[in-house]
Scaffold this motif. Structure first.
Motif, PDB file in Angstrom:
ATOM      1  N   VAL A  23       0.943  -1.304   0.002  1.00  0.00           N
ATOM      2  CA  VAL A  23       0.072   0.124   0.030  1.00  0.00           C
ATOM      3  C   VAL A  23       0.827   1.262   0.112  1.00  0.00           C
ATOM      4  CG1 VAL A  23      -1.991   1.317   1.051  1.00  0.00           C
ATOM      5  CG2 VAL A  23      -1.903  -1.321   1.356  1.00  0.00           C
ATOM      6  N   THR A  24       0.671   2.039  -0.995  1.00  0.00           N
ATOM      7  CA  THR A  24       1.261   3.359  -1.052  1.00  0.00           C
ATOM      8  C   THR A  24       0.488   4.481  -1.506  1.00  0.00           C
ATOM      9  OG1 THR A  24       3.092   4.646  -2.472  1.00  0.00           O
ATOM     10  CG2 THR A  24       1.759   2.831  -3.465  1.00  0.00           C
ATOM     11  N   ASP A  25       0.490   5.783  -1.202  1.00  0.00           N
ATOM     12  CA  ASP A  25      -0.236   6.768  -1.166  1.00  0.00           C
ATOM     13  C   ASP A  25      -0.085   7.472  -2.618  1.00  0.00           C
ATOM     14  OD1 ASP A  25      -2.444   8.266  -0.259  1.00  0.00           O
ATOM     15  OD2 ASP A  25      -1.262   9.753   0.187  1.00  0.00           O
ATOM     16  N   ARG A  26       0.888   6.957  -3.392  1.00  0.00           N
ATOM     17  CA  ARG A  26       1.173   7.736  -4.538  1.00  0.00           C
ATOM     18  C   ARG A  26       0.633   6.807  -5.753  1.00  0.00           C
ATOM     19  NH1 ARG A  26       2.134  12.843  -3.221  1.00  0.00           N
ATOM     20  NH2 ARG A  26       3.391  12.894  -1.561  1.00  0.00           N
ATOM     21  N   ARG A  27      -0.189   5.958  -5.795  1.00  0.00           N
ATOM     22  CA  ARG A  27      -0.790   5.186  -6.710  1.00  0.00           C
ATOM     23  C   ARG A  27      -1.782   5.990  -7.661  1.00  0.00           C
ATOM     24  NH1 ARG A  27      -5.863   2.518  -6.200  1.00  0.00           N
ATOM     25  NH2 ARG A  27      -6.192   0.953  -7.841  1.00  0.00           N
ATOM     26  N   HIS A  28      -2.387   7.056  -6.885  1.00  0.00           N
ATOM     27  CA  HIS A  28      -3.428   7.896  -7.749  1.00  0.00           C
ATOM     28  C   HIS A  28      -2.327   8.465  -8.857  1.00  0.00           C
ATOM     29  CE1 HIS A  28      -1.867  10.343  -4.560  1.00  0.00           C
ATOM     30  NE2 HIS A  28      -2.170  11.437  -5.435  1.00  0.00           N
ATOM     31  N   LEU A  29      -1.209   9.208  -8.706  1.00  0.00           N
ATOM     32  CA  LEU A  29      -0.446   9.812  -9.576  1.00  0.00           C
ATOM     33  C   LEU A  29      -0.091   8.741 -10.724  1.00  0.00           C
ATOM     34  CD1 LEU A  29       1.961  11.830  -7.191  1.00  0.00           C
ATOM     35  CD2 LEU A  29      -0.343  12.642  -8.364  1.00  0.00           C
ATOM     36  N   VAL A  30       0.048   7.649 -10.497  1.00  0.00           N
ATOM     37  CA  VAL A  30       0.624   6.735 -11.580  1.00  0.00           C
ATOM     38  C   VAL A  30      -0.445   6.487 -12.369  1.00  0.00           C
ATOM     39  CG1 VAL A  30       1.457   4.213 -11.806  1.00  0.00           C
ATOM     40  CG2 VAL A  30       2.458   5.596 -10.136  1.00  0.00           C
ATOM     41  N   LEU A  31      -1.592   6.085 -11.784  1.00  0.00           N
ATOM     42  CA  LEU A  31      -2.750   5.781 -12.496  1.00  0.00           C
ATOM     43  C   LEU A  31      -3.249   6.992 -13.207  1.00  0.00           C
ATOM     44  CD1 LEU A  31      -4.947   3.894  -9.916  1.00  0.00           C
ATOM     45  CD2 LEU A  31      -3.718   2.963 -11.728  1.00  0.00           C
ATOM     46  N   GLY A  32      -2.996   8.217 -12.837  1.00  0.00           N
ATOM     47  CA  GLY A  32      -3.531   9.366 -13.438  1.00  0.00           C
ATOM     48  C   GLY A  32      -2.742   9.533 -14.964  1.00  0.00           C
ATOM     49  N   PHE A  33      -1.481   9.362 -14.546  1.00  0.00           N
ATOM     50  CA  PHE A  33      -0.759   9.465 -15.933  1.00  0.00           C
ATOM     51  C   PHE A  33      -0.729   8.157 -16.824  1.00  0.00           C
ATOM     52  CE2 PHE A  33       3.667   8.682 -18.034  1.00  0.00           C
ATOM     53  CZ  PHE A  33       4.025   9.843 -18.192  1.00  0.00           C
ATOM     54  N   ALA A  34      -1.039   6.943 -16.371  1.00  0.00           N
ATOM     55  CA  ALA A  34      -1.216   5.805 -17.332  1.00  0.00           C
ATOM     56  C   ALA A  34      -2.644   6.093 -18.188  1.00  0.00           C
ATOM     57  CB  ALA A  34      -1.749   4.837 -16.273  1.00  0.00           C
ATOM     58  N   GLY A  35      -3.765   6.687 -17.418  1.00  0.00           N
ATOM     59  CA  GLY A  35      -4.899   7.222 -17.975  1.00  0.00           C
ATOM     60  C   GLY A  35      -4.565   7.957 -19.144  1.00  0.00           C
ATOM     61  N   GLY A 199      -8.782  -0.455 -29.583  1.00  0.00           N
ATOM     62  CA  GLY A 199      -8.677   0.992 -29.028  1.00  0.00           C
ATOM     63  C   GLY A 199      -9.817   1.211 -28.387  1.00  0.00           C
ATOM     64  N   GLY A 200     -10.973   0.786 -28.971  1.00  0.00           N
ATOM     65  CA  GLY A 200     -12.377   1.147 -28.007  1.00  0.00           C
ATOM     66  C   GLY A 200     -12.259   0.437 -26.610  1.00  0.00           C
ATOM     67  N   VAL A 201     -11.645  -0.833 -26.458  1.00  0.00           N
ATOM     68  CA  VAL A 201     -11.476  -1.378 -25.290  1.00  0.00           C
ATOM     69  C   VAL A 201     -10.620  -0.609 -24.329  1.00  0.00           C
ATOM     70  CG1 VAL A 201     -10.313  -3.366 -24.014  1.00  0.00           C
ATOM     71  CG2 VAL A 201     -11.754  -3.887 -26.181  1.00  0.00           C
ATOM     72  N   LEU A 202      -9.316   0.044 -24.787  1.00  0.00           N
ATOM     73  CA  LEU A 202      -8.530   0.802 -24.175  1.00  0.00           C
ATOM     74  C   LEU A 202      -9.043   1.933 -23.431  1.00  0.00           C
ATOM     75  CD1 LEU A 202      -5.496   0.004 -23.445  1.00  0.00           C
ATOM     76  CD2 LEU A 202      -4.883   1.447 -25.299  1.00  0.00           C
ATOM     77  N   LEU A 203      -9.919   2.631 -24.473  1.00  0.00           N
ATOM     78  CA  LEU A 203     -10.514   3.786 -24.024  1.00  0.00           C
ATOM     79  C   LEU A 203     -11.323   3.706 -23.020  1.00  0.00           C
ATOM     80  CD1 LEU A 203     -10.934   6.948 -24.509  1.00  0.00           C
ATOM     81  CD2 LEU A 203     -12.994   6.337 -26.106  1.00  0.00           C
ATOM     82  N   TYR A 204     -12.194   2.259 -23.066  1.00  0.00           N
ATOM     83  CA  TYR A 204     -13.301   2.128 -21.936  1.00  0.00           C
ATOM     84  C   TYR A 204     -12.243   1.884 -20.638  1.00  0.00           C
ATOM     85  CZ  TYR A 204     -16.883   0.055 -19.030  1.00  0.00           C
ATOM     86  OH  TYR A 204     -17.417  -0.237 -17.927  1.00  0.00           O
ATOM     87  N   ILE A 205     -11.346   1.124 -20.729  1.00  0.00           N
ATOM     88  CA  ILE A 205     -10.471   1.085 -19.439  1.00  0.00           C
ATOM     89  C   ILE A 205     -10.006   2.348 -18.758  1.00  0.00           C
ATOM     90  CG2 ILE A 205      -8.471  -0.109 -18.682  1.00  0.00           C
ATOM     91  CD1 ILE A 205      -8.769  -2.375 -20.721  1.00  0.00           C
ATOM     92  N   LEU A 211      -9.140   6.354 -14.865  1.00  0.00           N
ATOM     93  CA  LEU A 211      -8.957   7.604 -14.383  1.00  0.00           C
ATOM     94  C   LEU A 211      -9.976   7.887 -13.233  1.00  0.00           C
ATOM     95  CD1 LEU A 211      -9.251   9.445 -17.765  1.00  0.00           C
ATOM     96  CD2 LEU A 211      -7.229   9.212 -16.001  1.00  0.00           C
ATOM     97  N   PRO A 212     -11.376   7.146 -13.241  1.00  0.00           N
ATOM     98  CA  PRO A 212     -12.033   7.239 -11.990  1.00  0.00           C
ATOM     99  C   PRO A 212     -11.576   6.799 -10.660  1.00  0.00           C
ATOM    100  CG  PRO A 212     -13.342   6.464 -13.816  1.00  0.00           C
ATOM    101  CD  PRO A 212     -12.153   6.356 -14.000  1.00  0.00           C
ATOM    102  N   GLU A 213     -10.725   5.502 -10.871  1.00  0.00           N
ATOM    103  CA  GLU A 213      -9.943   4.923  -9.649  1.00  0.00           C
ATOM    104  C   GLU A 213      -8.668   6.050  -9.299  1.00  0.00           C
ATOM    105  OE1 GLU A 213      -8.913   2.358  -6.775  1.00  0.00           O
ATOM    106  OE2 GLU A 213     -10.555   2.581  -8.192  1.00  0.00           O
ATOM    107  N   ALA A 214      -8.315   6.852 -10.289  1.00  0.00           N
ATOM    108  CA  ALA A 214      -7.093   7.680  -9.967  1.00  0.00           C
ATOM    109  C   ALA A 214      -7.597   8.739  -9.003  1.00  0.00           C
ATOM    110  CB  ALA A 214      -6.418   8.134 -10.947  1.00  0.00           C
ATOM    111  N   GLY A 215      -8.998   9.439  -9.400  1.00  0.00           N
ATOM    112  CA  GLY A 215      -9.383  10.504  -8.620  1.00  0.00           C
ATOM    113  C   GLY A 215     -10.324  10.278  -7.587  1.00  0.00           C
ATOM    114  N   HIS A 216     -10.180   9.064  -7.230  1.00  0.00           N
ATOM    115  CA  HIS A 216     -11.673   8.538  -6.123  1.00  0.00           C
ATOM    116  C   HIS A 216     -11.319   8.859  -5.128  1.00  0.00           C
ATOM    117  CE1 HIS A 216     -14.928   6.485  -4.430  1.00  0.00           C
ATOM    118  NE2 HIS A 216     -13.941   5.496  -3.716  1.00  0.00           N
TER     119      HIS A 216
END
Length: 243
Positions: A23-35, A199-205, A211-216
């Motif tokens: 568990v780390t508190d910086r996960r949201h930044l990685v997910l945001g960048f990945a999105g 591309g459609g699958v990737l956009l949905y993910i 992105l919702p998980e990154a900002g939750h």
């Protein structure tokens, strides 16, 4: 080359699982960048390539765009079916945990990772540039895959060793998928259609999960800036590769 690049997915998935365990508190930044990266790959690389190669129109709409929408809808339907299955088990069992549900959800993520590997291998059949850009998107979101595979498995009461085993399977899946493309070569038009669907699958993910998980838990400006930075980086990568 595709298999070697897919090893990056293997490593990133394990890193995601390790992070979930500690568990780390910086996960949201990685997910945001990945999105942001995933959004950039779809908009700047996959869709243009698919539109260029797929050719035919069906009732006035390019086949690549129809498959793009189909990919988005398929990903949405699969995600909804899993959610309904979890809800049904929850309704039947009350507060009791159902380990099989966690294993089933994690197994679905392994299947998704296998398809990611096929996408990497298929993209290398188009060109090295396409292969590397698709691999970059897959590798960045595999952190989230590893994290979520471990978390989901454990959340439903499975032992730690089972969670780690599922993370291991999820890590190996893209390598196996990429290796499978060494056994066949897709025709150019079929490959373009597949890229549109993926591309459609990737956009949905990216839009519905990453992105919702990154900002939750961290609706911070830094997360938003990481997402914008990810899309900008992908724009620069694709632009530089095209020169």
């Amino acid at each position: 080359m595709a298999v070697l690049v897919a090893l990056g997915s293997f490593v990133m998935t394990l890193v995601g699982g390790w992070t979930a365990h500690h568990v780390t508190d910086r996960r949201h930044l990685v997910l945001g960048f990945a999105g942001g990266l995933m959004l950039g790959v779809v908009g700047f690389d996959l869709l243009p390539e698919a539109l260029h190669g797929a050719g035919n129109e069906i009732y006035g709409v390019p086949a690549a765009l129809l498959l793009f929408v189909a990919g988005f809808l398929v990903a949405h339907v699969v995600e909804r079916l899993l959610a309904m299955r979890k809800a049904a088990h929850g309704a039947q069992e009350g507060e009791e945990q159902v380990p099989e549900v966690g294993l089933g959800a994690a197994g679905a993520m392994v299947g998704h990772s296998l398809a990611d590997g096929v996408a990497i291998g298929a993209s290398f059949q188009v060109s090295s540039t396409m292969g590397f850009t698709v691999a970059l998107a897959v590798i960045t979101h595999d952190f989230a895959d590893g994290f979520n595979t471990y978390t989901i498995t454990r959340a439903y009461g499975n032992a730690r060793r089972k969670a780690l085993a599922m993370v291991g399977a999820d890590a190996l899946a893209p390598v196996v998928g990429a290796a499978s493309t060494l056994l066949f070569t897709l025709p150019a038009q079929a490959l373009a259609c597949y890229l549109g669907f993926f591309g459609g699958v990737l956009l949905y993910i990216a839009a519905a999960e990453i992105l919702p998980e990154a900002g939750h838990h961290h609706p911070a400006r830094s997360t938003l800036l990481c997402t914008i930075a990810g899309a900008a980086v992908m724009w620069l990568v694709v632009g530089a590769a095209g020169e």
